[in-house]
Write an enzyme that holds these catalytic residues in place. Structure first.
Site, PDB file in Angstrom:
ATOM      1  N   LEU A 111       0.746  -8.705  -2.409  1.00  0.00           N
ATOM      2  CA  LEU A 111      -0.418  -9.371  -2.993  1.00  0.00           C
ATOM      3  C   LEU A 111      -0.089  -9.909  -4.372  1.00  0.00           C
ATOM      4  O   LEU A 111      -0.653 -10.900  -4.814  1.00  0.00           O
ATOM      5  CB  LEU A 111      -1.581  -8.382  -3.112  1.00  0.00           C
ATOM      6  CG  LEU A 111      -2.176  -7.884  -1.801  1.00  0.00           C
ATOM      7  CD1 LEU A 111      -3.192  -6.787  -2.075  1.00  0.00           C
ATOM      8  CD2 LEU A 111      -2.840  -9.028  -1.043  1.00  0.00           C
ATOM      9  N   GLY A 112       0.793  -9.227  -5.057  1.00  0.00           N
ATOM     10  CA  GLY A 112       1.125  -9.677  -6.393  1.00  0.00           C
ATOM     11  C   GLY A 112       2.223  -8.814  -6.968  1.00  0.00           C
ATOM     12  O   GLY A 112       2.475  -7.710  -6.500  1.00  0.00           O
TER      13      GLY A 112
ATOM     14  N   GLY B 149       4.335  -7.982 -10.888  1.00  0.00           N
ATOM     15  CA  GLY B 149       4.292  -8.196 -12.325  1.00  0.00           C
ATOM     16  C   GLY B 149       3.545  -7.057 -12.965  1.00  0.00           C
ATOM     17  O   GLY B 149       3.135  -6.118 -12.294  1.00  0.00           O
TER      18      GLY B 149
ATOM     19  N   PHE C 201       2.771  -3.824 -14.088  1.00  0.00           N
ATOM     20  CA  PHE C 201       3.377  -2.514 -13.895  1.00  0.00           C
ATOM     21  C   PHE C 201       4.060  -2.332 -12.549  1.00  0.00           C
ATOM     22  O   PHE C 201       4.660  -1.316 -12.301  1.00  0.00           O
ATOM     23  CB  PHE C 201       2.326  -1.428 -14.064  1.00  0.00           C
ATOM     24  CG  PHE C 201       1.803  -1.351 -15.462  1.00  0.00           C
ATOM     25  CD1 PHE C 201       2.651  -0.988 -16.494  1.00  0.00           C
ATOM     26  CD2 PHE C 201       0.495  -1.654 -15.737  1.00  0.00           C
ATOM     27  CE1 PHE C 201       2.186  -0.920 -17.791  1.00  0.00           C
ATOM     28  CE2 PHE C 201       0.019  -1.583 -17.035  1.00  0.00           C
ATOM     29  CZ  PHE C 201       0.861  -1.221 -18.074  1.00  0.00           C
TER      30      PHE C 201
ATOM     31  N   ARG D  31       4.472  -3.809  -8.109  1.00  0.00           N
ATOM     32  CA  ARG D  31       4.140  -4.696  -7.014  1.00  0.00           C
ATOM     33  C   ARG D  31       2.949  -4.138  -6.252  1.00  0.00           C
ATOM     34  O   ARG D  31       2.802  -2.927  -6.121  1.00  0.00           O
ATOM     35  CB  ARG D  31       5.319  -4.840  -6.053  1.00  0.00           C
ATOM     36  CG  ARG D  31       6.610  -5.247  -6.727  1.00  0.00           C
ATOM     37  CD  ARG D  31       7.781  -5.316  -5.757  1.00  0.00           C
ATOM     38  NE  ARG D  31       7.941  -4.114  -4.929  1.00  0.00           N
ATOM     39  CZ  ARG D  31       8.504  -2.985  -5.362  1.00  0.00           C
ATOM     40  NH1 ARG D  31       8.943  -2.898  -6.585  1.00  0.00           N
ATOM     41  NH2 ARG D  31       8.611  -1.941  -4.563  1.00  0.00           N
ATOM     42  N   VAL D  32       2.132  -5.027  -5.738  1.00  0.00           N
ATOM     43  CA  VAL D  32       0.956  -4.593  -4.994  1.00  0.00           C
ATOM     44  C   VAL D  32       1.026  -5.152  -3.579  1.00  0.00           C
ATOM     45  O   VAL D  32       1.273  -6.342  -3.385  1.00  0.00           O
ATOM     46  CB  VAL D  32      -0.348  -5.081  -5.659  1.00  0.00           C
ATOM     47  CG1 VAL D  32      -1.551  -4.473  -4.959  1.00  0.00           C
ATOM     48  CG2 VAL D  32      -0.355  -4.745  -7.134  1.00  0.00           C
TER      49      VAL D  32
ATOM     50  N   LYS E 208      -0.239  -0.013  -4.822  1.00  0.00           N
ATOM     51  CA  LYS E 208       0.519  -0.453  -5.987  1.00  0.00           C
ATOM     52  C   LYS E 208       1.748   0.431  -6.124  1.00  0.00           C
ATOM     53  O   LYS E 208       1.628   1.660  -6.165  1.00  0.00           O
ATOM     54  CB  LYS E 208      -0.343  -0.357  -7.236  1.00  0.00           C
ATOM     55  CG  LYS E 208       0.387  -0.827  -8.472  1.00  0.00           C
ATOM     56  CD  LYS E 208      -0.554  -1.422  -9.492  1.00  0.00           C
ATOM     57  CE  LYS E 208       0.206  -2.340 -10.428  1.00  0.00           C
ATOM     58  NZ  LYS E 208      -0.655  -3.314 -11.071  1.00  0.00           N
TER      59      LYS E 208
ATOM     60  N   ASP F  96      -6.149  -2.157 -20.509  1.00  0.00           N
ATOM     61  CA  ASP F  96      -5.467  -3.370 -20.055  1.00  0.00           C
ATOM     62  C   ASP F  96      -6.472  -4.302 -19.383  1.00  0.00           C
ATOM     63  O   ASP F  96      -6.246  -4.796 -18.283  1.00  0.00           O
ATOM     64  CB  ASP F  96      -4.309  -3.009 -19.117  1.00  0.00           C
ATOM     65  CG  ASP F  96      -3.259  -4.123 -19.049  1.00  0.00           C
ATOM     66  OD1 ASP F  96      -3.321  -5.058 -19.884  1.00  0.00           O
ATOM     67  OD2 ASP F  96      -2.388  -4.059 -18.170  1.00  0.00           O
TER      68      ASP F  96
END
Ligand SMILES: *[C@@H]1O[C@H](CO)[C@@H](O)[C@H](O)[C@H]1NC(C)=O
Ligand SMILES: *[C@@H]1O[C@H](CO)[C@@H](O)[C@H](O)[C@H]1NC(C)=O
Ligand SMILES: *[C@@H]1O[C@H](CO)[C@@H](O)[C@H](O)[C@H]1NC(C)=O
Ligand SMILES: *[C@@H]1O[C@H](CO)[C@@H](O)[C@H](O)[C@H]1NC(C)=O
Ligand SMILES: *[C@@H]1O[C@H](CO)[C@@H](O)[C@H](O)[C@H]1NC(C)=O
Ligand SMILES: *[C@@H]1O[C@H](CO)[C@@H](O)[C@H](O)[C@H]1NC(C)=O
Ligand SMILES: *[C@@H]1O[C@H](CO)[C@@H](O)[C@H](O)[C@H]1NC(C)=O
Length: 689
Positions: free
Chosen positions: A364-365, A367, A369, A371-372, A387, A485
């Site tokens: 899914l993404g 970056g 912290f 990878r998801v 995650k 964050d």
């Protein structure tokens, strides 16, 4: 003639009083023929695994796999005429041989690899390979005419590389294992002419005859059950001229080899003759195969096992590898202190399967912290986001997991539900509710999906949602939780486009990565409150600052810090908050709103949101509103105060520079990158929890 010769040999046997003994035929033909009715005392030259058992059986191979065994008649035989080399009649002499063999496979009816009668120029076959090479050739010399080897193979394994016809065949080989002729093992009944199958590796004794007619250059091979008369019709009759194959003087022998299957190859008797038929064996004198070995099996097993055994063997190998692989692949870290968090613990195996092995197509993404991945839990079929965070520090992990679990107890419609965690060596996996609409910044900047820009209504709703979520974390839950964050990238949209805050606590995990005397400042440039550089104290006001940056980002459709854009400052850096502040000072605040909205929004709402963003972004923490106030302003329950006139453009930046923020603000050009800065600060603890 033949009968009388046999008689002579038998007579010789008795004459020497050697029952079951080998009798090299000294009569008729001298060294041109021999007969062994059993091999006790025969004086064969043996190598490899070959041994003569006390009862006279020649065992070419025992059950050790990947080995070979040879038995040679000790004396060389002259296969060409006896004329001097210069005048040698180049036609190879006729010869004939017969032997009784039995192949006893340890695993019922799977065998390896077979045995062969051969003629070779040397007794040194150390270079030959076992297994499918039958102890006669190797991968280098297979098929090379310089081998000068003739062989008849009884092959019990199908080797496609040699174009074997099946796993139970007889073949005629010249210099290699690619047979010049091959037939399934069996014989033609003399009376009916019907072909009868034989199973070479049944453990039953069988007899082979190899007859070479030198003048006709024809090789005949005949097979039959032991003690049955030689069938009239050979199994194989093939034209082969051995004149150039057997090289003058050569040795005859029997060879066998084993592969992966534990198999004993036995020879019970053997005779040979040049220029005449091989002497008849005396069956009465041959050693017997043990009963257990010759035991018959049911037809069903005979048919099923040759198929099933390789599959079973494969399955066993697969199982062992699978277990080893699973041990390795699904290995987790578990420690005693985790017992109490059991219900929040996911098995790595489940997560692995949920994400198809963390397949890239489920990514899914990446970056920040880690990878998801999107996944579907195997049992509940729940959609989750997993995650994967690289993390080597064991220090602080217990406290972090405790926090993860406590965060897991957070329940709010503007907070992404954390379902649990899993730990592996160097990796922490966090399992969240899956948010089908992804992160807000994807919608804000429309990259990838070509979706129209978010409407004002959607933006306001997202701002309200995040405010509500932060209020819950800061004030309404049992303890104060500072997110640390907050940014558009960490605001996720559920199926109903509700904004939800995700990615709690990871900043804290990373802070703990360093030694006790130092701490990282973790967060994202443009969202990092300036006082963090000075005090490192993490307070709810830190979240408010980041929320202010987020609000301006959503209203203006621009990143908090951009590089290389037209309206940037002297350093080539565009600072959103300064730009909005400048517009506000100029009384042109409305111009800050995202032009992609095309003015399609209530002006007073936009003004409220932009001013709120400025207020929250105030460089002095005490000047920022609390989240409760923010929610009140947004809901119209309290009037929004004007940003103080003293609030000057570039103030924030100047403070940052004074506090040493500038060095790393400049070194992290991308506003969306998570930055980490290390500084020596003693005893820093979250003001939140
Ligand atoms: C098989 O023969 C080899 C070579 O002689 C020997 O090393 C091995 O121990 C034997 N194995 C068995 C099971 O007898
Ligand atoms: C070679 O020997 C065969 C018999 O084995 C004989 O028929 C033939 O004539 C001989 N050839 C020569 C060239 O001597
Ligand atoms: C047998 O052949 C191998 C190579 O093929 C060689 O190394 C070895 O010395 C030979 N042994 C004898 C006894 O000649
Ligand atoms: C056959 O063997 C000879 C001698 O070992 C070697 O010189 C030759 O290259 C081999 N031929 C092939 C085709 O491998
Ligand atoms: C012999 O075996 C082959 C295959 O192995 C089979 O097709 C054939 O039917 C068998 N014949 C008899 C008579 O059993
Ligand atoms: C080989 O078999 C063929 C066909 O059955 C037969 O005519 C011939 O005589 C045989 N040759 C030998 C040497 O047995
Ligand atoms: C085959 O015979 C020829 C001539 O007798 C000899 O030079 C050569 O070495 C022999 N080859 C082998 C492999 O024994």
């Amino acid at each position: 003639m033949l009968a009388s010769f046999s008689f002579l040999v038998l007579l010789a046997c008795h004459f020497h009083g050697l029952s079951h003994a080998a009798v090299p035929a000294a009569a008729a033909g001298g060294d041109s023929q021999f007969i062994y009715n059993g091999f006790a005392g025969a004086g064969l030259d043996l190598d490899g695994m070959a041994v003569v058992e006390p009862d006279g059986k020649l065992m070419l191979t025992n059950v050790t796999s990947q080995l070979k065994g040879h038995a040679f008649h000790p004396a060389a035989l002259r296969f060409h005429g006896e004329a001097p080399a210069s005048a040698r009649n180049s036609t190879a002499r006729s010869f004939s041989t017969t032997f009784v063999f039995a192949i006893a496979a340890e695993y019922v009816t799977v065998s390896g690899n077979g045995l062969a009668f051969f003629v070779a120029p040397t007794k040194n076959l150390t270079a030959a390979s076992p297994s499918q090479f039958l102890g006669l050739f190797n991968s280098e010399n297979n098929g090379n005419a310089s081998n000068h080897v003739f062989a008849v193979e009884l092959d019990t394994i199908l080797n496609p590389e040699f174009r074997d016809i099946n796993s139970n065949h007889v073949g005629v080989d010249v210099n290699g294992l690619m047979s010049v002729a091959a037939e399934p093992a069996g014989y033609f009944a003399d009376d009916t002419g019907v072909f009868k199958n034989l199973s070479l590796y049944s453990g039953d004794a069988m007899q082979v005859w190899v007859d070479y007619d030198g003048r006709a250059a024809v090789v005949n091979v005949t097979l039959a059950p032991a003690e049955a008369p030689k069938p009239k019709k050979p199994l194989i009759s093939v034209s082969v001229d051995l004149s150039a194959v057997v090289n003058g003087t050569a040795y005859v022998g029997l060879s066998s080899s084993t592969g992966p299957f534990r198999t004993r190859h036995y020879v019970l008797g053997w005779s040979f003759a040049l220029d005449s038929a091989a002497p008849m064996l005396d069956y009465a004198k041959l050693p017997k195969m043990p009963r257990a070995v010759t035991k018959r099996r049911s037809r069903a097993i005979d048919v099923a096992l040759p198929v099933a055994m390789p599959l079973l063997a494969l399955a066993a190998v697969a199982c062992v590898s699978l277990l080893a692989w699973r041990r390795f692949r699904y290995a987790e870290l578990r420690e005693d202190w985790e017992v109490e968090f059991g219900p929040h613990r996911f098995s790595y195996k489940d997560l692995f399967h949920a994400t198809d092995g963390f397949d890239g197509k489920h990514l899914l993404g990446a970056g920040g912290f880690g990878r998801v991945y999107k996944g579907v839990l195997p049992e509940s079929k729940t959609e989750v986001a997993v995650k994967v965070v690289s993390h080597d520090a064991r220090q602080g992990m217990k406290q972090f997991v405790a926090e993860v679990v406590s965060i897991g107890r957070l329940r709010h419609r503007n907070v992404v539900q954390l379902l649990g965690y899993c730990r592996r060596r160097g990796e922490l996996l966090l399992v969240y509710d899956y948010m089908p609409n992804g992160s807000l910044d994807r919608w804000l900047y429309g990259y990838g999906n070509g979706a129209p820009p978010l409407s004002w209504e959607q933006r306001l709703r997202a701002v309200r949602g995040v405010a509500s979520g932060l209020l819950y974390l800061h004030e309404d839950w049992e303890q104060v939780v500072v997110h640390r964050d907050v940014k558009a990238n960490n605001v996720l949209l559920d199926g109903e486009m509700n904004a939800r805050l995700g990615d709690f606590g990871l900043a804290r995990l990373y802070e703990r990565g360093a030694g006790p005397q130092t701490t990282h400042v973790v967060g994202t440039m443009g969202y990092l409150a300036p006082e963090l550089a000075r005090t490192r104290r993490v307070t709810p006001a830190v979240d408010v600052f980041a929320f202010g940056a987020f609000v301006l980002e959503v209203a203006c459709g621009r990143r908090p810090i951009e590089r290389g854009v037209g309206d940037s400052d002297g350093d080539g850096r565009f600072v959103l908050v300064d730009w909005v502040l400048e517009l506000w000072h100029m009384g042109a605040l409305a111009e800050a709103a995202d032009p992609r909205l095309r003015g399609d929004y209530p002006a007073e709402e936009a003004e409220l949101v932009l001013k709120l963003g400025l207020l929250c972004s105030h460089p002095v923490p005490g000047e920022r509103p609390s989240m409760r106030q923010v929610v009140q302003y947004l809901d119209g329950d309290a009037p929004l105060p004007e940003p103080p006139r003293s609030y000057q453009s570039f103030t924030a930046l100047a403070m940052m520079q004074n506090d040493g923020f500038d060095s790393y603000a400049a070194s992290y050009p991308s506003s969306s990158a998570t930055v980490t800065s290390v500084g020596a600060v003693s005893s820093v603890h979250s003001g939140g929890t």
